[in-house]
Design a protein around this motif. Structure first.
Motif, PDB file in Angstrom:
ATOM      1  N   ALA A   1       0.834  -1.209   0.000  1.00  0.00           N
ATOM      2  CA  ALA A   1       0.000   0.000   0.000  1.00  0.00           C
ATOM      3  C   ALA A   1       0.866   1.255   0.000  1.00  0.00           C
ATOM      4  N   TYR A   2       1.938   1.224   0.789  1.00  0.00           N
ATOM      5  CA  TYR A   2       2.817   2.386   0.873  1.00  0.00           C
ATOM      6  C   TYR A   2       3.538   2.636  -0.451  1.00  0.00           C
ATOM      7  N   LEU A   3       4.111   1.597  -1.040  1.00  0.00           N
ATOM      8  CA  LEU A   3       4.822   1.764  -2.308  1.00  0.00           C
ATOM      9  C   LEU A   3       3.877   2.180  -3.428  1.00  0.00           C
ATOM     10  N   SER A   4       2.648   1.677  -3.409  1.00  0.00           N
ATOM     11  CA  SER A   4       1.661   2.080  -4.398  1.00  0.00           C
ATOM     12  C   SER A   4       1.381   3.569  -4.291  1.00  0.00           C
ATOM     13  N   LYS A   5       1.390   4.081  -3.049  1.00  0.00           N
ATOM     14  CA  LYS A   5       1.131   5.511  -2.830  1.00  0.00           C
ATOM     15  C   LYS A   5       2.307   6.367  -3.304  1.00  0.00           C
ATOM     16  N   VAL A   6       3.531   5.999  -2.881  1.00  0.00           N
ATOM     17  CA  VAL A   6       4.671   6.873  -3.185  1.00  0.00           C
ATOM     18  C   VAL A   6       5.211   6.685  -4.603  1.00  0.00           C
ATOM     19  N   LEU A   7       4.903   5.543  -5.226  1.00  0.00           N
ATOM     20  CA  LEU A   7       5.410   5.279  -6.576  1.00  0.00           C
ATOM     21  C   LEU A   7       4.286   5.189  -7.600  1.00  0.00           C
TER      22      LEU A   7
ATOM     23  N   ARG B   1       4.936   5.980 -11.141  1.00  0.00           N
ATOM     24  CA  ARG B   1       6.004   5.230 -11.803  1.00  0.00           C
ATOM     25  C   ARG B   1       5.703   3.750 -11.994  1.00  0.00           C
ATOM     26  N   LEU B   2       4.868   3.191 -11.114  1.00  0.00           N
ATOM     27  CA  LEU B   2       4.555   1.757 -11.202  1.00  0.00           C
ATOM     28  C   LEU B   2       3.055   1.539 -11.077  1.00  0.00           C
ATOM     29  N   THR B   3       2.484   0.764 -11.987  1.00  0.00           N
ATOM     30  CA  THR B   3       1.083   0.384 -11.843  1.00  0.00           C
ATOM     31  C   THR B   3       1.002  -0.731 -10.803  1.00  0.00           C
ATOM     32  N   LEU B   4      -0.193  -1.031 -10.352  1.00  0.00           N
ATOM     33  CA  LEU B   4      -0.377  -2.103  -9.378  1.00  0.00           C
ATOM     34  C   LEU B   4       0.090  -3.460  -9.916  1.00  0.00           C
ATOM     35  N   PRO B   5      -0.241  -3.809 -11.170  1.00  0.00           N
ATOM     36  CA  PRO B   5       0.266  -5.083 -11.713  1.00  0.00           C
ATOM     37  C   PRO B   5       1.796  -5.114 -11.781  1.00  0.00           C
TER      38      PRO B   5
ATOM     39  N   LYS C   1       4.367  -7.709  -9.844  1.00  0.00           N
ATOM     40  CA  LYS C   1       5.435  -8.452 -10.513  1.00  0.00           C
ATOM     41  C   LYS C   1       6.777  -8.241  -9.814  1.00  0.00           C
ATOM     42  N   GLU C   2       7.011  -7.030  -9.302  1.00  0.00           N
ATOM     43  CA  GLU C   2       8.263  -6.751  -8.595  1.00  0.00           C
ATOM     44  C   GLU C   2       8.346  -7.572  -7.299  1.00  0.00           C
TER      45      GLU C   2
ATOM     46  N   MET D   1      -6.892  -6.486  -7.542  1.00  0.00           N
ATOM     47  CA  MET D   1      -6.148  -6.463  -8.782  1.00  0.00           C
ATOM     48  C   MET D   1      -6.556  -7.617  -9.696  1.00  0.00           C
ATOM     49  N   GLY D   2      -7.191  -8.616  -9.108  1.00  0.00           N
ATOM     50  CA  GLY D   2      -7.657  -9.733  -9.899  1.00  0.00           C
ATOM     51  C   GLY D   2      -6.566 -10.660 -10.380  1.00  0.00           C
ATOM     52  N   VAL D   3      -5.518 -10.832  -9.559  1.00  0.00           N
ATOM     53  CA  VAL D   3      -4.438 -11.737  -9.970  1.00  0.00           C
ATOM     54  C   VAL D   3      -4.860 -13.191  -9.771  1.00  0.00           C
TER      55      VAL D   3
END
Length: 202
Positions: free
Chosen positions: A158-164, A167-171, A175-176, A200-202
């Motif tokens: 959640a934190y990385l999704s907020k700050v990045l 630059r990065l989508t959730l999918p 993957k990372e 995300m529906g993975v």
């Protein structure tokens, strides 16, 4: 590409705690009671050693059954005036070192864990974390974390999704996490469960 952090923006008055002790390759930190709510698993912290420092990621609460009130915090004593010092173990958290930083704030290629008890601990601001991870985010630090810890993974994602987010989508973020799972099936299961929770529906 990982760059560095601006040490000029870090002041003693902004400390959230101090080093309690080393535990294997992790660092157990004591968080000041009045700043406890500022830090959650997945947050990035900076430990100042006087000649640079170490960047760590906050993990879960530390368990120290042998604690006997021997640790006396040195920072911000006013914040512990009304706290029973024999119960300071309630404020101990495990953190996972991910980068060494030199005196100019640059990330070092080598890594030595040279922190000591009472080194001050600071919460890195979001923009510093975003700068640290670079325009093309390098998340290889994930391999140093316990990604079987679902609370850590959930908060960190959640934190990385907020700050990045730019630059990065959730999918891509998913993957990372998988790329740095070490092919550990428990890690893969934990990461997949967390990202399914956010729809995300993975």
């Amino acid at each position: 590409m990982t760059v560095g952090i601006d040490l000029g923006r870090i002041g003693l008055e902004d400390a959230v705690g101090e080093v309690y002790r080393l535990e294997g390759s992790d660092v157990v930190v004591y968080l000041l009671p009045d700043r406890l709510d500022r830090v959650r698993p997945g947050n990035f912290l900076y430990i100042d050693t006087g000649e640079g420092g170490v960047i760590v990621v906050a993990g879960s609460k530390a368990i120290d059954p042998k604690y006997a009130g021997k640790f006396q915090p040195r920072l911000n004593r006013s914040s512990i005036m009304n706290v029973d010092t024999t119960r300071l173990y309630e404020f101990l958290f495990t953190t996972h070192p991910i980068y060494e930083v030199d005196s100019a704030g640059n990330i070092q290629r080598s890594f030595r864990l040279f922190v000591k008890p009472h080194n001050p601990v600071y919460l890195l601001p979001d923009d510093q974390v975003a700068s640290l991870l670079g325009e093309e985010p390098d998340l290889s630090f994930l391999r140093y974390l316990d990604l079987r810890d679902i609370i850590l993974v959930r908060n960190l994602a959640a934190y990385l999704s907020k700050v990045l987010g730019r630059r990065l989508t959730l999918p891509e973020l998913y993957k990372e996490f998988l790329r740095n799972s070490g092919n550990d099936i428990r890690v893969v299961e934990t990461v997949t469960r967390v990202f399914m929770e956010v729809g995300m529906g993975v």
